[in-house]
Scaffold this active site. Structure first.
Site, PDB file in Angstrom:
ATOM      1  N   ASP A   1     -59.981 -54.773 -99.656  1.00 53.98           N
ATOM      2  CA  ASP A   1     -59.293 -55.114-100.881  1.00 53.98           C
ATOM      3  C   ASP A   1     -59.368 -56.637-101.019  1.00 53.98           C
ATOM      4  O   ASP A   1     -59.641 -57.332-100.048  1.00 53.98           O
ATOM      5  CB  ASP A   1     -57.841 -54.653-100.736  1.00 53.98           C
ATOM      6  CG  ASP A   1     -57.003 -55.056-101.904  1.00 53.98           C
ATOM      7  OD1 ASP A   1     -57.498 -54.948-103.027  1.00 53.98           O
ATOM      8  OD2 ASP A   1     -55.855 -55.468-101.686  1.00 53.98           O
TER       9      ASP A   1
ATOM     10  N   ASP B   1     -59.407 -56.669-109.546  1.00 50.71           N
ATOM     11  CA  ASP B   1     -59.383 -57.945-110.236  1.00 50.71           C
ATOM     12  C   ASP B   1     -60.616 -58.141-111.110  1.00 50.71           C
ATOM     13  O   ASP B   1     -61.565 -57.373-111.074  1.00 50.71           O
ATOM     14  CB  ASP B   1     -59.307 -59.063-109.192  1.00 50.71           C
ATOM     15  CG  ASP B   1     -58.359 -60.144-109.635  1.00 50.71           C
ATOM     16  OD1 ASP B   1     -58.257 -60.335-110.851  1.00 50.71           O
ATOM     17  OD2 ASP B   1     -57.736 -60.778-108.766  1.00 50.71           O
TER      18      ASP B   1
ATOM     19  N   ARG C   1     -62.725 -54.494-110.866  1.00 51.13           N
ATOM     20  CA  ARG C   1     -62.086 -53.664-111.888  1.00 51.13           C
ATOM     21  C   ARG C   1     -61.999 -52.212-111.453  1.00 51.13           C
ATOM     22  O   ARG C   1     -62.305 -51.305-112.208  1.00 51.13           O
ATOM     23  CB  ARG C   1     -62.864 -53.750-113.200  1.00 51.13           C
ATOM     24  CG  ARG C   1     -62.966 -55.132-113.771  1.00 51.13           C
ATOM     25  CD  ARG C   1     -61.735 -55.443-114.533  1.00 51.13           C
ATOM     26  NE  ARG C   1     -61.890 -56.712-115.261  1.00 51.13           N
ATOM     27  CZ  ARG C   1     -60.879 -57.411-115.718  1.00 51.13           C
ATOM     28  NH1 ARG C   1     -59.653 -56.981-115.546  1.00 51.13           N
ATOM     29  NH2 ARG C   1     -61.068 -58.532-116.359  1.00 51.13           N
TER      30      ARG C   1
ATOM     31  N   ASN D   1     -52.209 -49.659-103.953  1.00 51.02           N
ATOM     32  CA  ASN D   1     -53.450 -49.237-104.587  1.00 51.02           C
ATOM     33  C   ASN D   1     -54.582 -49.059-103.578  1.00 51.02           C
ATOM     34  O   ASN D   1     -55.638 -48.548-103.920  1.00 51.02           O
ATOM     35  CB  ASN D   1     -53.866 -50.238-105.677  1.00 51.02           C
ATOM     36  CG  ASN D   1     -54.041 -51.630-105.104  1.00 51.02           C
ATOM     37  OD1 ASN D   1     -53.576 -51.912-103.999  1.00 51.02           O
ATOM     38  ND2 ASN D   1     -54.725 -52.480-105.823  1.00 51.02           N
ATOM     39  N   ASP D   2     -54.362 -49.470-102.344  1.00 48.26           N
ATOM     40  CA  ASP D   2     -55.392 -49.289-101.333  1.00 48.26           C
ATOM     41  C   ASP D   2     -55.183 -48.038-100.499  1.00 48.26           C
ATOM     42  O   ASP D   2     -56.029 -47.685 -99.682  1.00 48.26           O
ATOM     43  CB  ASP D   2     -55.414 -50.503-100.391  1.00 48.26           C
ATOM     44  CG  ASP D   2     -55.556 -51.796-101.159  1.00 48.26           C
ATOM     45  OD1 ASP D   2     -56.384 -51.824-102.075  1.00 48.26           O
ATOM     46  OD2 ASP D   2     -54.833 -52.749-100.856  1.00 48.26           O
TER      47      ASP D   2
END
Lengths: 340, 1151
Positions: free
Chosen positions: B404, B694, B809, B839-840
């Site tokens: 990440d 990102d 993204r 989110n990971d």
């Protein structure tokens, strides 16, 4: 197992918290891990490296030790006089050991090996009259327990060998054969015991039956010597130690040396008298009689000597090869280093 | 669960509830309805698996479900039933040992769980019943009870907050024990519940329990006398979760909605799916080989037995007759039992103890990770955490690293860098060296030396001050004590005289996202200070030291799909304002286009510099607009179904037609040693993929900063931008680009050689690949089936030939998709995911090894990970040192175990040829049993825990060493074959060496002969010594423990043999070994043959070690010393923004 656990305890695993596992333990104490050598995997350690340089001397040393041992063994083995059946005696002044040999006799067959009752042979009275199931089908005979039970005892070697020296006059002189000291001392004195001591064996064995193949009961094996009768008869004990391979020999008698100067078996003609009782043809077996002297390494066996000489030579040879390689490698290394 | 199923079964169709109804305080909802008290489960938490009664059967059942245990059970049963050569004890005892140890361990763990359960279940709580406060045990709480909880107590079940002692109808809660987030979260009482709880007559309708901690939908009907019931919506902000702790609030009352095993905490308790390591798969493969060897050995022996017996006189000579029973047995049955007997005789070749030793090695070995002080982070005062010990060795096998970006590569420690108002840049003076030396520049420093209008400036700053969900930490003293990742202390606000801060109090902010804190702090630098939220109005202190109050009407929460958040506030003057901040891509389409261009330039420039950018927009809502929005929001919040979608729709509707005020740039610093770590990983042959949500520019610059992309890396870009370049259809363009890149990176690239160092390969072209989420979904879900798989293949091949891949993204699910795709690609490479945020989690769970970083985004990643480390830099040691060592250790352990059992059993097999295939064991039963348990187990265990064939420092310094063990190098078939051949060689040597010695069994100097047990004992002695010394030869790291166990085991063997043979054991039916060992030692020949055979067995091993010369650790060290003298450039983490800029500037030209 205990050692390594203990090591951990000593090295400061003092978190009293009962840990589910590594995870729980770590979660419980959010403090800095102990800076002990063990936990940081920094225990002082010896880190041996085997290189041609370190191994080289070892190879030479092994070679130098093994070759003499091998030669010694080989010579010793060759000096052992061993004669089978039709043998010419020697001038040896040491004891001569008389063996009988059997071949294709599977004393190491599982059914055979387990067919004995050591408690019975240990003099246990209950086992005497109620031997172990393992002895089947040599357990009971005519409703009486067989003593000693089992296939091993039942097939006791029962040939008698007698050796005569025929002197110059043509008279037969019986060579005295000693039957003591042929069995392991611990077997004779601890492992095998007569029920109720060695006296009055007839009474002790009352209620038991002789093994079916035997001609006389166990208490009549050697009526002349109460210390060699019953279960502690040495011939019997020797037989009961099952051989490792189907071709084997067992110590039968010892011919004691006479004096320092006179040979144990002087040269001359000998007669071996065999009372042939033991059938071997049915299983395609062979019988042998071996007279042999014994050295510090035991009986005659060239294998060890040859093996030692071979291994010693290989080591020595490898040592030489390594020396050459090492030498070349080093010079190459050095020459490579010089430009740097 | 069961009940639900039963309901479904027994016609409870009308009860097929998606929701449940709860009567608060067990009072019937409407007076005219009869009470049908619905049955809910009690509040008992049962995390234990067993009870006293079912422990034995259940545990045994579970243990025998393991194939290995079952196999040994079968062998044991065969031994019991069939007449087999070895007693059942020989396999029963080890099995019993294994089963008992496991059962004790599991029982102990369960007892701990029982204890913990009891602690929770018996905890006294106060319940309101008919107006009286009653103390109860926690487990007796029923759904519908009104429970009182005091400060610092944990909630006994999931409660709906009814009443709080705080004035503003809120309470604070920390969920540290649930998800590790130690910040205080605000929860709200249900609006309009009456102060008097005794007379409250209400029902709650809410969804059936579900494990998502952050989702809750419900509705409360409040009945007041004969009036239409009032309906209030309930959301997660009203729900207090069991396990959370009440903070900053004296006491609260809440009604229990979920109890016991239905609480969200309990539902989340479920264990993760078991991951299996590659080593385990190798073990199983080897096991299969050995099983084949075992079966074929048994078959050979059985066949030969009957061939041998067919010769006359062999089967049943006169001296060895069969029993009647044996004679009567059917021939085929006899053959079968013979086969089984041989199986039993040789079954030791598959060692029961290997499983125990492997488990023990893994369990104990994992302690070294938690103990490692290098993993200790002084900031969070924690070290590494091992959630599973099953994967230790997998750490040494990683081929792909998925990382990440935010919080992992970067610190997630946000710092406000600059802002741009109306296109004018505002930047602090460069005072980076002083930590808090920021000051407001009255004049902006951009070239234009211009400044936006004061009005816009203040609007922008107000927006920053209002548009967030930050809380002000209440008591500053406490704040100082508590070192918490989320609290950001701003303690010296008086740095510059210019800045008119009225108070010098210490102030700290708490927020769920560090960006927000950075923004609020940023606004503070410019003179606008957020003072806090007081009874629904936000107070800010403006530049003129005046306090402004804004009534907070609505918060339109942030979510990753919208990528923005808004607040609606009403100012003193009565204007209703909406402030919105979010990612540029989500804001730009929603503002007037003419404003965009001025700011877009700044945003993009900031992004390329690696800053996180946010755009700020606002909108004045007219009274009608607000009324409409207000109604829409309220409605959506009340919805029981699809609340999320409805809310989203309203949000999207409200957040339109805004005007852009400006943008902010927040810097996210790189993690310490991020670049070195990445370099080391690449040096170790791992491919690093950055998966981030990102922006591409930001992510790319991070990649340059981390040196994942180098100056000369050619970037292959496959993003929406490149797809639109050609002006053709996207699909076609995608096709072309994929083919082009494939040609470049795969076809034209020279075939990579194994073990190539980076420096060597840099002679070639390095490629970096960039893809974004939208394009990825095009690649993966292409319209036509055939294209899809083709694209996927092309994509994979390109990626596999690139040194680094950047996926930006990404949605969390896409991250997992990528991991899955690589995981299942050809050669099934070992993947590792590392991340710190929620989110990971999906990719952490998906990868072979999941690593969580104890970062600032809560603890979800850590909870779901296999290993958790405080910082990214720790990954290097975790993989290169720990992983490498664990792999080498366990691989050696496995190979050694198979080897030692092969040369243990082979002589026994060979002996069958000499004993008439009668299944006569060569060794005594005690030796058979003890061999694996006592004589040879400890040295290998010590080895597998302590071995460092290369010392840790060298491993860390030479990342390339990691490549030597890549792709399961020491557990492949070649080394396996080597070990197997070694085992065969040793077995043959032991057996035949002794066999030739026994050609004359008169081995003692008194002429007495040795029997079969002496034979076996000599072989066994040679065996134990050889096998142990073989391990000693392999040991490169002799600590005192190694010395102790190796020499100790040998001494123990000798001692045991004397002891075992020294006594007539009354419980033994046969005294086979009586004085056998002592007699053996009295024979010189036996000594000589033992020495000879040991030496001869080890000779090839010694030669191999010598010829495989440069493997010694010292050689390594020498190499290292040379290399470090030569030119060991150890680039310390240099001043990063500078570095970043130089690289990123170059990068722009490359594409």
């Amino acid at each position: 197992m205990a050692s390594s656990y203990n090591a951990k305890e000593e090295d400061g695993h003092h978190s009293g918290a009962p840990a589910h596992g590594g995870a729980a333990a770590a979660a419980a104490k959010s403090k800095k891990p102990d800076n002990t050598a063990f936990k940081q995997q920094r225990l002082p350690a010896w880190q041996p490296i085997l290189t041609a340089g370190t191994v080289l001397p070892a190879f030479f040393v092994i070679g130098l030790i093994f070759i003499p041992i091998g030669i010694g063994l080989f010579v010793t083995s060759n000096n052992i006089r061993e004669f089978e059946v039709t043998a010419t005696p020697t001038r040896d002044t040491s004891n001569v050991f008389m063996y009988y040999g059997l071949s294709n006799f599977y004393q190491n067959h599982r059914r055979y090996v387990k067919s004995r009752d050591d408690s019975q042979l240990y003099g246990d009275r209950s086992a005497l009259t109620n031997p172990s199931k393992e002895c089947e089908p040599y357990r009971m005979s005519d409703g009486q327990a067989i003593a000693p039970c089992g296939a091993i005892a039942n097939s006791l070697f029962n040939d008698t060998l007698e050796l005569y020296h025929i002197d110059s006059n043509g008279t037969r002189n019986t060579i005295p054969l000693v039957k003591k000291g042929i069995a392991w001392w611990t077997d004779k004195h601890v492992k095998f015991r007569n029920p109720g001591g060695n006296n009055n064996l007839t009474a002790a064995f009352r209620g038991t039956s002789k093994p079916v193949n035997w001609r006389k009961p166990v208490y009549d094996l050697d009526p002349s010597d109460p210390d060699n009768n019953g279960f502690i008869n040495e011939d019997f004990i020797v037989w009961m130690r099952t051989a490792a391979l189907p071709t084997f020999r067992k110590l039968y008698r010892i011919i004691q040396k006479k004096a320092v100067t006179t040979p144990t078996l002087p040269s001359g003609r000998y007669v071996l008298n065999i009372s042939y009782n033991y059938p071997v043809l049915s299983f395609d077996g062979r019988k042998r009689m071996i007279l042999s002297t014994i050295s510090w390494m035991g009986g005659k066996n060239p294998f060890l000597g040859i093996a030692y000489i071979t291994v010693g030579s290989i080591c020595f040879f490898l040592g030489v090869v390594l020396l050459i390689i090492h030498h070349k490698y080093d010079t190459r290394n050095n020459s490579a280093d010089i430009p740097n | 669960m069961l009940r639900r199923r039963l309901n479904r079964l027994f016609g409870g169709d009308e009860r097929r509830v998606e929701s449940r109804t709860i009567n608060v305080g067990h009072r019937s909802g409407s007076p005219n309805e009869a009470i049908i008290p619905p049955k809910f489960c009690d509040n008992r938490i049962v995390s234990s698996k067993y009870t006293v009664w079912n422990f034995l059967p259940k545990n045994l059942f579970e243990q025998f479900r393991r194939i290995a245990n079952f196999y040994f059970l079968i062998i044991f049963l065969v031994q019991v039933i069939v007449d087999t050569p070895t007693s059942p004890v020989t396999s029963g005892l080890p099995l019993f040992f294994v089963i008992t140890v496991t059962a004790i361990k599991q029982g102990y763990e369960d007892w701990l769980r029982h204890k913990a359960d009891n602690e929770v279940n018996k905890y006294p709580v106060t319940v309101l019943e008919d107006g009286r406060r009653i103390r109860k045990e926690s487990e007796k709480i029923k759904v519908g009870d009104v429970v009182e909880v005091e400060e610092d107590e944990t909630f006994p079940c999931d409660l709906i907050l009814l009443q709080s002692s705080r004035d503003d109808d809120t309470c604070f809660v920390t969920t540290a024990s649930l998800d590790g987030e130690s910040n205080h979260k605000t929860h709200y009482t249900v609006p309009d519940t009456e102060r008097n709880l005794e007379s409250l007559n209400a029902t709650i309708e809410c969804e059936e329990p579900q494990p998502d901690l952050y989702k809750f939908v419900g509705r409360m009907h409040i009945y007041t006398n004969n009036q239409e019931p009032a309906v209030r919506s309930l959301g997660p902000e009203n729900l207090l979760l069991k396990g959370a702790t009440l903070k900053n609030t004296q006491k609260i009352y809440g009604v229990a909605v979920y109890s016991g095993m239905e609480t969200k905490m309990a539902l989340n308790y479920q264990g993760k799916s078991q991951k299996r390591s590659a080593v385990e798969k190798s073990i199983n493969a080897f096991l299969l080989v050995y099983l084949c060897i075992l079966v074929s050995k048994a078959l050979v022996c059985t066949t030969l037995k009957y061939v041998w017996q067919s010769k006359p006189g062999q089967d049943e000579p006169w001296y060895n007759e069969k029993t009647q029973k044996e004679k009567d047995t059917n021939l085929y049955l006899k053959m079968f039992t013979d086969f089984l007997s041989f199986m039993v005789l040789f079954n030791f070749i598959i060692p029961v103890s290997m499983y125990v030793t492997v488990e023990m090695q893994k369990f104990l070995g994992s302690f070294f990770i938690t103990w490692d002080k290098d993993f200790f982070d002084p900031e969070i005062k924690e070290g590494a955490l091992v959630n599973t010990s099953d994967l230790n060795e997998e750490l040494g096998q990683v081929e792909y690293v998925f990382t990440d970006k935010t919080g992992t590569l970067t610190q997630n420690n946000m710092e406000f860098i600059e802002c741009c108002i109306d296109g004018f840049q505002y930047k602090y003076q460069d005072a980076r060296s002083e930590l808090d030396g920021f000051c407001v520049t009255d004049g902006p420093v951009n070239k234009l030396q211009q400044k936006a209008g004061r009005e816009r400036e203040e609007l922008f700053l107000r927006a920053l001050c209002l548009c967030h969900t930050v809380q002000v930490k209440e008591s500053p003293e406490q704040a100082q004590d508590q070192v918490d990742g989320l609290t950001d202390q701003v303690d010296d606000l008086e740095v510059d005289g210019e800045v008119p801060y009225p108070s010098q109090e210490q102030r700290s902010f708490i927020a769920s996202s560090p960006d927000e804190v950075a923004l609020v702090k940023g606004a503070m630098r410019y003179g606008f200070t957020f003072l806090g939220l007081e009874s629904k109005s936000m107070k800010i202190l403006n530049r003129n030291n005046g306090v402004e109050m804004y009534e907070l009407l609505h918060v339109l929460n942030f979510d990753p799909v919208r990528r923005r958040m808004s607040v609606i506030v009403r100012s003193k003057s009565g204007d209703t304002l909406l402030f919105c901040k979010g990612a540029d891509s989500s804001i730009f389409p929603r503002v007037r286009q003419e404003e965009v261009e001025r700011i877009r330039m700044h945003v993009e420039r900031n992004a390329t510099e690696g800053y996180r950018t946010l755009c700020v927009a606002y909108k004045c809502l007219s009274a009608e607009e607000y009324a409409q929005a207000d109604e829409g929001l309220r409605e959506a919040r009340l919805a029981l179904q699809n609340r999320e979608e409805k809310l989203m729709a309203v949000y999207n509707q409200v957040e339109t037609g805004m005007s852009l005020i400006g943008a902010t740039a927040v810097e996210d610093r790189l993690q310490e040693e991020a670049a070195e770590t990445m370099e080391a990983l690449q040096g170790a042959g791992m491919k690093v993929w950055v998966l981030t949500g990102d922006k591409m520019e930001t992510a790319k610059s991070t990649c340059y900063a981390c040196r994942l992309f180098q100056r000369n890396t050619e970037l292959l870009e496959l993003t929406v931008r490149t797809l639109e370049d050609g002006g053709r259809r996207r699909e076609e363009r995608l096709h072309d680009l994929l083919n082009e890149y494939h040609k470049k990176a795969v076809q034209d690239a020279p075939p990579a050689k194994a073990g190539v160092t980076r420096s060597w390969s840099s002679a070639n072209q390095d490629y970096g690949f960039i893809i974004d989420g939208a394009t990825l979904s095009m690649v993966l879900n292409s319209s036509s089936e055939s294209n899809s798989s083709r694209y996927k293949n092309l994509f994979l091949q390109i990626c596999q030939n690139c040194t680094a891949v950047l996926c930006c993204r990404m949605a969390p699910l896409q991250k997992a998709q990528i991991v899955k795709m690589v995981k299942n690609s050809k050669g099934s490479p070992i993947t590792l995911s590392i991340g710190d945020g929620a989110n990971d989690v999906s990719m952490i769970l998906e990868a072979h090894v999941g690593i969580g970083i104890k970062g600032k985004e809560g603890r979800q990643a850590v909870r779901n990970s296999d290993y958790a480390i405080p910082k990214l830099k720790h990954l290097k040691k975790l993989l290169l040192a720990h992983g490498h060592l664990y792999y080498v250790r366990i691989a050696h352990l496995v190979q050694y175990f198979f080897y030692k059992n092969l040369c243990f059993i082979l002589p026994q097999f060979l002996y069958q040829f000499f004993c008439g295939y009668s299944q006569q064991p060569l060794y005594d039963a005690a030796y058979l049993t003890m061999y694996n348990i006592c004589f040879t187990s400890m040295p290998i265990l010590a080895y597998s825990l302590l071995e460092q064939h290369i010392c840790i420092e060298v491993l860390l310094d030479n990342a390339t060493l990691y490549r030597e063990i890549a792709k399961n190098a020491t557990l492949r078939w070649r080394p396996f074959l080597y070990w197997t051949l070694l085992g065969v060689f040793h077995g043959l040597l032991f057996f035949f060496g002794v066999r030739y010695l026994f050609s004359n069994p008169a081995l003692q100097d008194n002429g007495q002969v040795f029997g079969n047990w002496s034979y076996g004992t000599i072989v066994f002695t040679v065996l134990v010594f050889t096998v142990t010394l073989k391990l000693a030869l392999d040991t490169r790291h002799w600590t005192w423990i190694n010395h102790f166990v190796i020499w100790g085991s040998l001494a123990f063997y000798v001692f045991f043999s004397f002891f075992w043979g020294g006594i007539i054991w009354p419980f033994l039916s046969q005294q086979r070994l009586y004085f056998v060992f002592a007699n053996m030692l009295s024979s010189v020949s036996a000594w000589l043959v033992i020495i000879l055979l040991i030496l001869l067995s080890l000779l090839p091993e010694i030669l191999l070690v010598v010829f495989r010369k440069p493997r010694g650790p010292n050689a390594r060290q020498k190499e290292l010393v040379q290399s470090s003298v030569g030119g060991h450039q150890s680039p310390r983490s240099s001043a990063r923004p500078l570095l970043m800029r130089t690289f990123s500037d170059e990068s722009n030209t490359v594409i």
